[in-house]
Design an enzyme around this catalytic site. Sequence first.
Site, PDB file in Angstrom:
ATOM      1  N   ASP A   1      -4.283  -4.883   6.009  1.00  0.00           N
ATOM      2  CA  ASP A   1      -4.683  -5.683   4.853  1.00  0.00           C
ATOM      3  C   ASP A   1      -3.536  -6.598   4.436  1.00  0.00           C
ATOM      4  O   ASP A   1      -2.401  -6.147   4.255  1.00  0.00           O
ATOM      5  CB  ASP A   1      -5.080  -4.769   3.691  1.00  0.00           C
TER       6      ASP A   1
ATOM      7  N   MET B   1      -0.016   1.142   5.239  1.00  0.00           N
ATOM      8  CA  MET B   1      -0.761   1.398   6.464  1.00  0.00           C
ATOM      9  C   MET B   1      -1.872   0.369   6.632  1.00  0.00           C
ATOM     10  O   MET B   1      -2.454  -0.098   5.659  1.00  0.00           O
ATOM     11  CB  MET B   1      -1.366   2.808   6.404  1.00  0.00           C
TER      12      MET B   1
ATOM     13  N   HIS C   1      -2.608  -1.085  -3.441  1.00  0.00           N
ATOM     14  CA  HIS C   1      -3.750  -0.184  -3.281  1.00  0.00           C
ATOM     15  C   HIS C   1      -3.526   1.071  -4.124  1.00  0.00           C
ATOM     16  O   HIS C   1      -2.548   1.797  -3.930  1.00  0.00           O
ATOM     17  CB  HIS C   1      -3.926   0.210  -1.815  1.00  0.00           C
TER      18      HIS C   1
ATOM     19  N   SER D   1       0.850  -1.189   0.000  1.00  0.00           N
ATOM     20  CA  SER D   1       0.000   0.000   0.000  1.00  0.00           C
ATOM     21  C   SER D   1       0.885   1.238   0.000  1.00  0.00           C
ATOM     22  O   SER D   1       1.714   1.384  -0.895  1.00  0.00           O
ATOM     23  CB  SER D   1      -0.961  -0.027   1.191  1.00  0.00           C
ATOM     24  N   THR D   2       0.789   2.103   1.003  1.00  0.00           N
ATOM     25  CA  THR D   2       1.535   3.356   1.016  1.00  0.00           C
ATOM     26  C   THR D   2       3.040   3.114   0.868  1.00  0.00           C
ATOM     27  O   THR D   2       3.629   2.372   1.639  1.00  0.00           O
ATOM     28  CB  THR D   2       1.281   4.132   2.322  1.00  0.00           C
TER      29      THR D   2
END
Length: 343
Positions: free
Chosen positions: A285, A282, A188, A162-163
């Site tokens: 998930d 973050m 993501h 993600s991030t």
Amino acid sequence: MQPIRVLIVEDSIVFRELLVQNLSRDPAIQVVATAKDPFEARDDILKYKPDVMTLDVELPRMSGIEFLRKLIPQYPLPVVVISSLSDKVFDAMNAGAVDFVAKPAVSSRAQLEDFIKNELLVKIKIASTAKISNIKKTVMMQGQQQQLNVHKNNHIVAIGASTGGTEAIFSVVKEYGTDIPGIVCVQHMPPGFTAMYAKRLNDQCRIQVKEAETGDRVLPGHMLIAPGGDRHMRLVKMKDGFQVEVKAGPRVNGHCPSVDVLFESVARNAGRDAVGIILTGMGNDGAKGLLAMRKAGARTIGQDESTCVVYGMPMEAYKLGAVEYQEKLTDIPRRTYTLLNKM
């Protein structure tokens, strides 16, 4: 707790004022200044010392990307880029931005306010926790290129991030050769951007990369990236290998596509013939899905805290016992090959 001090850099006065009004409604946010171009922004950074900056890519006098390249080395600062649908956003990520949001093409003020509240605000809060020193730590691997001792045509490598993940994924897969088993990946990302990201990786890596569609075969030397939007990607076992299914579904852990959904399908269908990798991001998930993979006999790798932009997803996976090997980002490709060679 002190509010997050935000600098807004946006040349549209209407959009700029809407950002100020809506972000300021959250008590966790303090908009300390606004700027219409990078020169004003530079002065505001020195004067107000913001915690996070939002940055439009298209700006007068100097592009947002050029500004990032000059800014980050001198004034390390978490930056959330606001971009129209363009692959320029990946240049911004490479230049040191923490994350990005897609500038909405909305027909009402209510839709715009919803975007600011449910997308931009979340990204700003995540960016405020990011380790800026880790954003540009993508060191070239040392030594000889790793190789497989036998071809693994019926094996799978599954990646979730993600991030900070766009650069982390590139750092890993650029080291993979065409002998690597088929890769399935969830990063993501807003809809529309995943196809551009896949093309960018395809142009820069030895493996072939594309945005996934239902029925795509998972082949050695190829990577399939789940499309951003409202569909999950799952691995499906066939008589002679694997393919993917991309299907609409509700958000899982707040995300669609979800890393957990992908990893759990890999656990069911590939079992001990898989390697799972969870990278910077973050939230949680992917943690339960990686645990399911490990319980099914898969080998698992988590990015370590020292190289994560946000040590959230790998941390949660590690706490659950899902991570077999915790590695620095630059050591993950070598560990991947080592594990595959033991299968």
